[in-house]
Design a protein around this motif. Structure first.
Motif, PDB file in Angstrom:
ATOM      1  N   TRP A 829      32.445  -7.077  18.201  1.00  0.00           N
ATOM      2  CA  TRP A 829      32.713  -7.992  17.250  1.00  0.00           C
ATOM      3  C   TRP A 829      34.094  -8.593  16.925  1.00  0.00           C
ATOM      4  O   TRP A 829      34.869  -7.410  16.927  1.00  0.00           O
ATOM      5  CB  TRP A 829      32.064  -7.442  16.014  1.00  0.00           C
ATOM      6  N   LEU A 830      34.420  -9.662  16.762  1.00  0.00           N
ATOM      7  CA  LEU A 830      35.648  -9.959  16.690  1.00  0.00           C
ATOM      8  C   LEU A 830      36.507  -9.608  15.265  1.00  0.00           C
ATOM      9  O   LEU A 830      35.405  -9.865  14.342  1.00  0.00           O
ATOM     10  CB  LEU A 830      35.805 -11.555  16.918  1.00  0.00           C
ATOM     11  N   ALA A 831      37.516  -9.273  15.205  1.00  0.00           N
ATOM     12  CA  ALA A 831      38.074  -9.182  13.943  1.00  0.00           C
ATOM     13  C   ALA A 831      37.894 -10.247  13.111  1.00  0.00           C
ATOM     14  O   ALA A 831      37.924  -9.917  11.810  1.00  0.00           O
ATOM     15  CB  ALA A 831      39.383  -8.571  13.911  1.00  0.00           C
ATOM     16  N   LEU A 846      39.104  -0.545   6.140  1.00  0.00           N
ATOM     17  CA  LEU A 846      37.988  -1.120   7.041  1.00  0.00           C
ATOM     18  C   LEU A 846      38.878  -0.931   8.436  1.00  0.00           C
ATOM     19  O   LEU A 846      38.267  -0.584   9.470  1.00  0.00           O
ATOM     20  CB  LEU A 846      37.844  -2.530   6.727  1.00  0.00           C
ATOM     21  N   ALA A 847      40.310  -1.124   8.473  1.00  0.00           N
ATOM     22  CA  ALA A 847      40.865  -1.299   9.675  1.00  0.00           C
ATOM     23  C   ALA A 847      41.109   0.392  10.080  1.00  0.00           C
ATOM     24  O   ALA A 847      40.628   0.709  11.438  1.00  0.00           O
ATOM     25  CB  ALA A 847      42.108  -1.653   9.413  1.00  0.00           C
ATOM     26  N   ALA A 848      41.087   1.345   9.226  1.00  0.00           N
ATOM     27  CA  ALA A 848      41.020   2.711   9.751  1.00  0.00           C
ATOM     28  C   ALA A 848      39.860   3.090  10.190  1.00  0.00           C
ATOM     29  O   ALA A 848      39.674   4.060  11.072  1.00  0.00           O
ATOM     30  CB  ALA A 848      41.371   3.588   8.337  1.00  0.00           C
ATOM     31  N   VAL A 849      38.522   2.634   9.550  1.00  0.00           N
ATOM     32  CA  VAL A 849      37.025   3.046  10.054  1.00  0.00           C
ATOM     33  C   VAL A 849      36.961   2.521  11.539  1.00  0.00           C
ATOM     34  O   VAL A 849      36.414   3.034  12.224  1.00  0.00           O
ATOM     35  CB  VAL A 849      36.312   2.764   8.806  1.00  0.00           C
ATOM     36  N   LEU A 855      34.006  -1.680  15.080  1.00  0.00           N
ATOM     37  CA  LEU A 855      34.288  -2.726  14.245  1.00  0.00           C
ATOM     38  C   LEU A 855      32.889  -2.975  13.457  1.00  0.00           C
ATOM     39  O   LEU A 855      32.628  -3.262  12.328  1.00  0.00           O
ATOM     40  CB  LEU A 855      34.527  -3.980  14.657  1.00  0.00           C
ATOM     41  N   LYS A 856      31.817  -2.643  14.547  1.00  0.00           N
ATOM     42  CA  LYS A 856      30.278  -2.854  13.793  1.00  0.00           C
ATOM     43  C   LYS A 856      29.938  -1.753  12.561  1.00  0.00           C
ATOM     44  O   LYS A 856      29.543  -2.085  11.769  1.00  0.00           O
ATOM     45  CB  LYS A 856      29.292  -2.639  14.925  1.00  0.00           C
ATOM     46  N   ALA A 857      30.410  -0.555  13.032  1.00  0.00           N
ATOM     47  CA  ALA A 857      29.960   0.362  11.861  1.00  0.00           C
ATOM     48  C   ALA A 857      30.941   0.240  10.785  1.00  0.00           C
ATOM     49  O   ALA A 857      30.289   0.529   9.606  1.00  0.00           O
ATOM     50  CB  ALA A 857      30.296   1.779  12.661  1.00  0.00           C
ATOM     51  N   ALA A 858      32.188  -0.062  10.827  1.00  0.00           N
ATOM     52  CA  ALA A 858      32.989  -0.302   9.969  1.00  0.00           C
ATOM     53  C   ALA A 858      32.535  -1.408   8.972  1.00  0.00           C
ATOM     54  O   ALA A 858      32.691  -1.324   7.686  1.00  0.00           O
ATOM     55  CB  ALA A 858      34.279  -0.525  10.259  1.00  0.00           C
ATOM     56  N   SER A 875      21.595   5.256   6.537  1.00  0.00           N
ATOM     57  CA  SER A 875      22.626   6.255   7.268  1.00  0.00           C
ATOM     58  C   SER A 875      22.778   5.763   8.782  1.00  0.00           C
ATOM     59  O   SER A 875      22.128   4.752   9.230  1.00  0.00           O
ATOM     60  CB  SER A 875      21.849   7.567   7.407  1.00  0.00           C
ATOM     61  N   LEU A 876      24.131   6.048   9.081  1.00  0.00           N
ATOM     62  CA  LEU A 876      24.465   5.433  10.085  1.00  0.00           C
ATOM     63  C   LEU A 876      24.485   6.537  11.605  1.00  0.00           C
ATOM     64  O   LEU A 876      25.155   7.519  11.349  1.00  0.00           O
ATOM     65  CB  LEU A 876      25.954   4.872  10.197  1.00  0.00           C
ATOM     66  N   LEU A 877      24.391   5.973  12.424  1.00  0.00           N
ATOM     67  CA  LEU A 877      24.469   6.784  13.691  1.00  0.00           C
ATOM     68  C   LEU A 877      25.354   5.859  14.686  1.00  0.00           C
ATOM     69  O   LEU A 877      24.608   5.034  15.250  1.00  0.00           O
ATOM     70  CB  LEU A 877      23.058   7.313  14.352  1.00  0.00           C
ATOM     71  N   VAL A 878      26.496   6.268  14.965  1.00  0.00           N
ATOM     72  CA  VAL A 878      27.351   5.462  16.019  1.00  0.00           C
ATOM     73  C   VAL A 878      27.434   6.330  17.072  1.00  0.00           C
ATOM     74  O   VAL A 878      27.998   7.235  17.358  1.00  0.00           O
ATOM     75  CB  VAL A 878      28.724   5.155  15.147  1.00  0.00           C
ATOM     76  N   VAL A 879      27.177   5.615  18.510  1.00  0.00           N
ATOM     77  CA  VAL A 879      26.728   6.192  19.515  1.00  0.00           C
ATOM     78  C   VAL A 879      27.686   5.559  20.689  1.00  0.00           C
ATOM     79  O   VAL A 879      28.077   4.350  20.428  1.00  0.00           O
ATOM     80  CB  VAL A 879      25.361   6.025  20.269  1.00  0.00           C
ATOM     81  N   GLN A 880      28.309   6.336  21.458  1.00  0.00           N
ATOM     82  CA  GLN A 880      29.134   5.703  22.720  1.00  0.00           C
ATOM     83  C   GLN A 880      28.451   6.336  23.755  1.00  0.00           C
ATOM     84  O   GLN A 880      28.204   7.626  24.011  1.00  0.00           O
ATOM     85  CB  GLN A 880      30.305   6.442  22.692  1.00  0.00           C
TER      86      GLN A 880
END
Length: 919
Positions: A829-831, A846-849, A855-858, A875-880
């Motif tokens: 996602w673009l800033a 937001l920048a720190a997260v 960016l999507k999770a933030a 609840s969030l699950l951020v996967v790589q």
């Protein structure tokens, strides 16, 4: 006339007035730096403060290169002694006057007695007995070679420096015995710390060194006790009496005192719950009484304390818990004084001739290379490769604080003069200082990884892979359903309940639905050979708890007793029991603990993921506001962390390291529980300006009809839990915009949805590549397998995608709890699409997260925290996703064949340690 004069004098004499000693201190002119035998405490406080402050100042830079603290303590003593600051006129007379050294030495020796008790407590003889063959085979060569060469050096020392001031007239045999022991002994406590800091304790090298070090230590102390006995005994028959009494006393402790002590521990439940205050007092009484007895029979007092430490049981973690009660005061105050005293007794100025320095070099050479040769040959005879063997020999050459204790005993027994004592102190410093750097060079993580893969038969010695990759087409891969069948879960006390809820989704998933199973059954009938391979593999879940390694003895003991410690850990037991009892599929659950420095948490997880071939590493976000698992009610005064748990910079750094170090090892999922994103905390409510909300006070009193003020809520501070079954079906939402991370997120959502209790919603943003063949294939598999339990939602832009992800579920109206799975892909996602609002602090958060979770999770977290509109409990699950490394392999051409040398050089992407490799 004379009589008259005498009478007058007598008449005018003033009676003598005896005044009490000055009590007003400096107000009556008392100089605190002048030693007062009636009040020695004042000068002792000055001495102890200088020693402790200087030791801590020296240890700070040494700790950065993994050097043990004993080096700083001895160097501090050398700086304060006659070698350096003692040359300043008046310094020694003012700070360390000879008259004041008696109380200083008394406190230092009390610390030495307690420290030797802790050393004995740290040695687990059961660990030695379980590996006794290899332990004694390595220890035998590692002691005999240095002992023999030490006797040869002793011959020159005895004839060159015999009769120096401060030495007793002893025979060459006794002197040679002492020098041989000084050359052969290994510093077991320092060895434990070096192995732990280098993450070698659970490797083949670590096991051999630890068991051999225990055997070396025990034999060394016995020989040293014999040497002291021979020095203190006036006649040969007296030495025999002392030796027989010592043996009898050891048997008395082992077969009379120990059973009675264990009986007391069971009666007081100290084995299960830790030592009570009475048990601690009883133990210290036994230490002092044993030290008293061994001292009066002609053996040094430290041997009595050491034997009591060996006697204490290790069952139920009792030794660790007892150490925690005693160690802080001992290691902070007493031990630095003793080793500083060693430095003060060291006078480098006495080494003033070429002959003396020649002996210094000879002592260092023999002490290091004799131990290196003995340990290397012993390890090589047990089947280890040469590089492992050299590493073991280098580790066994570590002298450390045990050597300094031996030297101080020799100085007190007048076996050594100040000059020879100084020679051996320099040797102890050099050998101890060089151990950690040499081991890091000989046995680096990349070599450990290569050796591990070679021993498992996965590569040849040149690094060429032996087992080829197993290829399969996309549809076959997706139709199997499970993208992660080997899970590694980072266990934390604070995040245990939330991560168990996530794990329940994995354990509830079952085989693919009948639509898919029917077609696969036909295929199996046509080709029976595929029947076994197409069965759903069991889900393997390993809980991995990380405990911070500190400088405390108890922390190192947890590492050496890790198997027993892990079996009693309540977090591991709770995780295993809950996971195993809440499953509808074949699940294999295990738990393990690693005690490592905090900065090594990410590396340790990467090591375990590689060792267990994990598909997915799950990391719960900290609920405490720090990396620590211990809840802090005040959050260190940092209200920003209390209001926004994602603003935790320390834990964010850990998560970033985990993502980076696992990029080519395994997929990573960071779980952020809904409670961390919730705005229900009084300080976070928008539009609530009540005084209670502003101050964070919720205990409001209200007046009842009776006129009595009562608490408004009767369950203030109570944690509330709900049955998972009562909430009905679960909703899993996945955002797809393109890329490896998003594709993995969809596949993971598919795995979680393989049960009737889960509904899968896939939000596809318009910017996604509609021609993506991988996603098209996956969509067809999802529709075929899940039927109406999968829903596709199209979003035209970012705002619509966020609204779809956060809105209440229309298909399952009874459930407001939603698990949103998003890919980490930072650049998806673009800033410019992010509206952080007018608040600069919100933009900074937001920048720190964004740097950590993407960016999507933030963006999603920021929208949830706004608390505006009707939103689901998210609840969030951020996967790589795991990616194939392009730079960690180099192609090598050999005669007749070409191959891939995967481990010819150190990988740049992660560090690795080898664990549990057979010798």
């Amino acid at each position: 006339m004379a009589t008259t004069t005498t009478t007058a004098t007598a008449a005018t004499a003033t009676p003598t007035v005896v005044r009490a000693p000055a009590q007003a201190g400096v107000f009556e002119g008392l100089n605190p730096s002048i030693y007062n035998p009636a009040d020695p405490l004042v000068l002792f406080i000055i001495q102890a403060t200088i020693v402790i402050a200087l030791t801590r100042a020296l240890y700070w830079p040494l700790s950065k290169i993994r050097e043990p603290r004993v080096i700083a303590e001895v160097i501090a003593g050398i700086l304060l002694g006659p070698s350096v600051m003692g040359r300043i006129p008046g310094f020694t007379d003012a700070i360390f006057p000879p008259a004041s050294m008696a109380p200083f030495r008394l406190v230092a020796n009390i610390g030495l007695v307690l420290f030797l008790f802790l050393v004995g407590l740290e040695i687990n003889l059961a660990y030695l007995l379980s590996n006794w063959r290899i332990a004694f085979s390595v220890a035998a060569l590692d002691m005999t070679i240095p002992f023999g060469l030490g006797v040869a050096v002793a011959y020159g020392l005895y004839h060159e420096f015999a009769g120096e001031p401060g030495t007793a007239p002893i025979s060459f045999g006794i002197f040679a015995l002492f020098i041989g022991v000084a050359m052969a002994i290994t510093a077991f406590p320092v060895l434990c710390r070096i192995l732990t800091s280098l993450k070698l304790l659970n490797t083949t090298v670590g096991v051999i060194v630890l068991t051999s070090g225990i055997a070396n230590d025990v034999v060394g102390w016995v020989l040293l006790a014999l040497c002291v006995t021979l020095v203190n005994a006036g006649a040969g028959i007296t030495a025999l009496y002392v030796f027989l009494v010592s043996v009898g006393y050891s048997l008395f402790l082992a077969y009379a005192v120990r059973p009675a002590f264990i009986w007391v521990l069971r009666r007081t439940k100290s084995l299960e719950n830790g030592p009570t205050e009475g048990v601690v007092a009883l133990t210290l009484f036994m230490v002092l009484a044993s030290s008293f007895f061994t001292s009066i029979i002609g053996v040094h007092s430290i041997f009595g304390a050491f034997m009591v430490g060996l006697m204490c049981p290790h069952e139920g973690g009792f030794a660790i818990k007892l150490t925690e009660k005693i160690e802080d005061l001992t290691s902070t105050l007493f031990v630095p004084l003793f080793f500083a005293l060693s430095g003060i007794n060291t006078n480098i100025g006495l080494l003033n001739t070429g002959t003396v320095w020649g002996y210094v070099i000879a002592i260092i050479f023999v002490a290091f290379f004799s131990k290196l040769a003995g340990g290397t040959l012993g390890a090589r005879l047990n089947g280890l490769v040469w590089r492992e063997s050299f590493t073991i020999g280098t580790l066994m050459s570590c002298k450390g604080l045990v050597e300094l204790i031996v030297l101080n005993i020799g100085l007190q027994a007048k076996i050594l003069s100040t000059k020879t004592f100084t020679m051996f102190v320099i040797m102890a410093l050099v050998t101890t200082f060089s151990t950690a750097p040499l081991v890091s060079w000989l046995y680096p993580p990349w070599y450990q990884q290569k050796l591990d893969l070679w021993k498992k038969g996965k590569i040849d010695w040149d690094g060429n892979p032996i087992i080829p990759a197993d290829g399969q087409d996309s549809e076959e891969k997706y139709r199997k359903g499970d993208v992660a069948t080997r899970l590694l879960v980072y266990l934390r006390t604070d995040g245990l309940s939330s991560i168990l809820g996530l794990i329940s989704l994995f354990t509830s998933s079952s085989a693919p639905t009948p639509a898919a199973s029917a077609s696969s059954d036909n295929e199996k009938a046509a080709d029976p050979s595929t029947a076994h391979t197409d069965e759903q593999r069991p889900l393997r879940i390993q809980g991995y708890r990380l405990v911070e390694l500190t400088d405390r003895n108890s922390s190192v003991m947890k590492v050496s007793d890790i198997e027993d410690y892990a079996s009693h850990d309540p977090i591991v037991k709770a995780f295993g029991t809950s996971t195993a009892n809440n499953t509808s599929r074949d699940v294999i659950v295990s738990g393990q603990i690693a005690v490592v420095p905090e900065e090594g948490f990410a590396d340790t997880l990467a090591t375990q993921a590689s060792k267990t071939n994990s598909d997915l590493v799950l990391v719960p976000w900290s609920e405490t506001g720090t990396i620590s698992e211990i809840q802090s009610f005040y959050y260190g005064g940092n209200s920003s962390i209390k209001d926004n748990m994602l603003a935790n910079k320390d834990f964010a750094g850990l998560v970033t390291d985990v993502y980076e170090k696992h990029r080519h090892l395994a997929a990573v999922g960071v779980y952020v529980d809904s409670s961390l994103l919730s705005t229900s905390h009084p300080r976070s409510r928008i539009g609530d300006d009540s005084q209670a909300t502003k101050t964070g006070i919720t205990r409001q009193l209200t007046r009842d009809a009776t006129g009595v003020s009562l608490a408004e809520a009767q369950d203030i501070g109570a944690a509330k839990f709900h049955s998972a079954e009562s909430k009905g079906p679960k909703v899993v939402r996945v955002l797809y915009r393109g890329g490896e991370d998003d594709l993995f997120a969809v596949r993971l959502g598919y795995q979680l949805a393989q049960t009737d209790k889960v509904v899968l919603e896939v939000v596809i943003e318009a910017a996604a590549n509609r021609a993506d063949s991988e996603m098209a294939t996956l969509k067809s598999v999802l529709s075929e397998s899940l039927g109406d339990r999968v829903v596709y939602l199209d979003a035209q832009d970012t705002a619509e995608a966020i609204q779809s992800l956060l809105s209440p579920c229309r298909q399952v109206r009874s459930s407001r709890s939603v698990l949103v799975v998003v890919g980490r892909s930072v650049s998806s996602w673009l800033a410019s699409s992010v509206d952080a609002g007018p608040s600069s602090s919100a933009a900074a958060e937001l920048a720190a997260v964004r740097k950590v979770l993407g960016l999507k999770a933030a963006r999603l977290a920021a929208e949830v925290r706004k608390g505006v509109g009707d939103k689901a409990n998210v609840s969030l699950l951020v996967v790589q996703a795991k990616t194939t490394p392009a730079t960690t392999t180099t192609t090598t051409t050999t005669a007749g064949e070409g191959g891939v040398s995967a481990l010819k050089r150190k990988p740049s992407t992660y560090s690795q340690e080898s664990g549990h490799v057979g010798a």
